[in-house]
Motif scaffolding. Structure first.
Motif, PDB file in Angstrom:
ATOM      1  N   ALA A   2       0.837  -1.208   0.000  1.00 50.52           N
ATOM      2  CA  ALA A   2       0.000   0.000   0.000  1.00 50.52           C
ATOM      3  C   ALA A   2       0.870   1.256   0.000  1.00 50.52           C
ATOM      4  O   ALA A   2       0.554   2.247  -0.671  1.00 50.52           O
ATOM      5  N   ARG A   3       1.983   1.211   0.754  1.00 52.46           N
ATOM      6  CA  ARG A   3       2.883   2.376   0.775  1.00 52.46           C
ATOM      7  C   ARG A   3       3.477   2.623  -0.610  1.00 52.46           C
ATOM      8  O   ARG A   3       3.581   3.766  -1.059  1.00 52.46           O
ATOM      9  N   ILE A   4       3.875   1.539  -1.276  1.00 53.58           N
ATOM     10  CA  ILE A   4       4.465   1.680  -2.618  1.00 53.58           C
ATOM     11  C   ILE A   4       3.452   2.280  -3.594  1.00 53.58           C
ATOM     12  O   ILE A   4       3.753   3.240  -4.322  1.00 53.58           O
ATOM     13  N   GLU A   5       2.241   1.726  -3.610  1.00 52.00           N
ATOM     14  CA  GLU A   5       1.240   2.212  -4.569  1.00 52.00           C
ATOM     15  C   GLU A   5       0.866   3.661  -4.262  1.00 52.00           C
ATOM     16  O   GLU A   5       0.670   4.470  -5.185  1.00 52.00           O
ATOM     17  N   ARG A   6       0.789   4.000  -2.971  1.00 53.79           N
ATOM     18  CA  ARG A   6       0.459   5.382  -2.617  1.00 53.79           C
ATOM     19  C   ARG A   6       1.555   6.347  -3.086  1.00 53.79           C
ATOM     20  O   ARG A   6       1.270   7.410  -3.655  1.00 53.79           O
ATOM     21  N   ALA A   7       2.811   5.971  -2.865  1.00 52.45           N
ATOM     22  CA  ALA A   7       3.917   6.853  -3.277  1.00 52.45           C
ATOM     23  C   ALA A   7       3.962   6.989  -4.799  1.00 52.45           C
ATOM     24  O   ALA A   7       4.219   8.080  -5.329  1.00 52.45           O
ATOM     25  N   LEU A   8       3.696   5.885  -5.515  1.00 49.72           N
ATOM     26  CA  LEU A   8       3.689   5.950  -6.981  1.00 49.72           C
ATOM     27  C   LEU A   8       2.515   6.796  -7.476  1.00 49.72           C
ATOM     28  O   LEU A   8       2.649   7.572  -8.430  1.00 49.72           O
ATOM     29  N   GLU A   9       1.358   6.636  -6.834  1.00 46.13           N
ATOM     30  CA  GLU A   9       0.181   7.411  -7.237  1.00 46.13           C
ATOM     31  C   GLU A   9       0.435   8.910  -7.058  1.00 46.13           C
ATOM     32  O   GLU A   9       0.112   9.713  -7.933  1.00 46.13           O
ATOM     33  N   THR A  10       1.037   9.283  -5.930  1.00 42.78           N
ATOM     34  CA  THR A  10       1.355  10.695  -5.686  1.00 42.78           C
ATOM     35  C   THR A  10       2.307  11.224  -6.756  1.00 42.78           C
ATOM     36  O   THR A  10       2.137  12.331  -7.273  1.00 42.78           O
ATOM     37  N   ALA A  11       3.301  10.409  -7.096  1.00 38.41           N
ATOM     38  CA  ALA A  11       4.276  10.830  -8.107  1.00 38.41           C
ATOM     39  C   ALA A  11       3.608  11.004  -9.468  1.00 38.41           C
ATOM     40  O   ALA A  11       3.766  12.038 -10.135  1.00 38.41           O
ATOM     41  N   VAL A  12       2.851   9.997  -9.886  1.00 41.79           N
ATOM     42  CA  VAL A  12       2.214  10.046 -11.207  1.00 41.79           C
ATOM     43  C   VAL A  12       1.214  11.198 -11.266  1.00 41.79           C
ATOM     44  O   VAL A  12       1.082  11.883 -12.293  1.00 41.79           O
ATOM     45  N   ALA A  13       0.509  11.452 -10.162  1.00 44.88           N
ATOM     46  CA  ALA A  13      -0.468  12.552 -10.125  1.00 44.88           C
ATOM     47  C   ALA A  13       0.208  13.894 -10.377  1.00 44.88           C
ATOM     48  O   ALA A  13      -0.400  14.809 -10.932  1.00 44.88           O
TER      49      ALA A  13
END
Lengths: 289, 289
Positions: free
Chosen positions: A5-16
């Motif tokens: 969940a931490r990985i996907e959240r950090a990637l989502e923030t970056a891509v956003a």
């Protein structure tokens, strides 16, 4: 929060951060497509696992390091799949970025992801600038010239290449970046974690050779038989399938044995074991894994 | 040491970091070829000039910022020249990187230069970590998605593009990065320096349109007539040659007028004036320049 969940959240923030109402729409869509849905997220999982073993409880810079490494991995996949390299149509079970968005946008997507990977570190580094330069250099070394994944790909443009240096750069370097960046972001000495990255990287390279040679597109989610078609060195070609599996297992054993004594060593050995079951192609898996 | 000497020294140190006896030789050579000999080094000159105007006397982080921006500019030239974009054979009066080294190595050279640009910041940031995150984000914004030069190039992949956003991203963003990074690296507020970057970037874009339309390969050192061939928006197409020159001059006047009062303002206005004489194609230069 789980590591995944931490990985996907950090990637989502970056891509956003690359999406905006007035952004060039094709590039924004291609960037998202290149990152989601992901594969096993092996490298960022490894990064978080090492940080946790070093006693980190959920530092933003650790998540940023993990996301940065995954973004760089995604960038390398997008560029490696291009017609001038692997000319692959399939990745993670769906059309590659250039197959869907065209070559120009695929090239730019890779570029944008590399820039994004460092911007992610910068954003998290505001709260912790002292760890930032070492972390950046560690990750840059795993990606750039002369020893990172870009250099690994460059060896494919030479008439002959030293196989160990080629594999270490093409695959090992980013695994070493993952383990050592996890330690660095957690405020620990990275040196004891190099061997784990090297062992897992070497194992992963053999596993990739096996998947490619055995031609299981469904399991690998990508076009197989490319090593042979492109006359690249392969552990399967050199050692046969049984020899390659034995080599893979010895790399994994070496990786697990290298884990230094620390609070989280036991949990990390378990992570390596889980990765091992993923790495050996299903049709060949040893019962014990 | 002159600004030019500082720029070349910082670039030489960066490029040397990618050379090693056991490096993939093609990539190492292509990286050097892409960076040396350079063009006018307009962006790093601007970065150092702003830092000096802010009172900086030769801080390593300033030189690193200047080198980083030039490396990113070189990377964008190598990728933009590729067959999937401009398909240009000539750059700075010699064969483009892909014309000399092939498309695969040219692609990897651009990737390696982007990574190197951030590693340069990391190395200098060790001694000054507090300024590092803001400087990195400032430069990343000028290069990546959604508003940097990669995004500018991505607008060319769209059927229609808003001309101002396209030009601002394709050219203006890295000029803004150059001025604001110069201020940031020198420890000053970057905000008053945006307008200078925007004005010069806009002027530079018009100058590029003029050089392309007037077809003076010798002066531009690159293949001309590409805007027309690729149906890109151009100030010359929209306003005619005279109108484009007038627009260029108004952008330069605006840029010079935007320079905030500071110790080095006078010297910086002189730098802008020198750039101006470079920007207007020789055959059209106003006597006063």
């Amino acid at each position: 929060m789980s590591h995944s969940a931490r990985i996907e959240r950090a990637l989502e923030t970056a891509v956003a951060s690359a999406q905006a109402e007035d952004a060039a729409p094709g590039l924004a869509a291609a960037i998202r497509y290149a990152v989601f849905p992901g594969g096993a997220r092996v490298r960022p999982q490894l990064c978080l696992a090492v940080a946790a073993a070093c006693g980190d409880g959920g530092h933003d810079l650790v998540d940023a390091a993990a996301a940065s490494i995954e973004l760089l991995h995604c960038a390398s996949l997008v560029h490696d799949d291009l017609p001038c390299f692997d000319d692959a149509d399939l990745r993670r079970g769906k059309p590659t970025v250039h197959a869907k968005f065209g070559v120009p946008l695929a090239l730019l997507t890779g570029d944008a992801l590399i820039v994004m990977a460092f911007d992610v570190l910068a954003r998290a580094g505001v709260a912790d600038p002292v760890r930032l330069p070492g972390l950046m250099s560690c990750i840059a070394r795993g990606v750039g010239a002369p020893y990172g994944i870009v250099a690994g790909q460059a060896w494919e443009c030479e008439i002959t290449a030293p196989v160990d240096a080629y594999h270490q750069a093409k695959t090992g370097a980013l695994f070493v970046a993952a383990t050592t960046a996890g330690a660095l972001a957690a405020g620990s000495d990275p040196a004891p974690w190099r061997a784990l990255g090297e062992g897992l990287g070497a194992a992963y390279q053999v596993a990739d050779d096996l998947l490619d040679a055995l031609g299981d597109c469904e399991e690998s989610g990508k076009t197989s038989g490319r090593d042979d078609a492109l006359q690249r060195p392969s552990a399967v070609k050199a050692l046969g399938v049984r020899g390659a599996v034995a080599l893979l297992e010895s790399h994994l054993d070496r990786a697990a044995a290298s884990i230094p004594e620390c609070a989280g060593a036991k949990a990390l050995r378990e992570t390596v074991r889980v990765q091992a079951t993923r790495l050996v192609p299903k049709q060949l898996a040893r019962t014990a894994a």
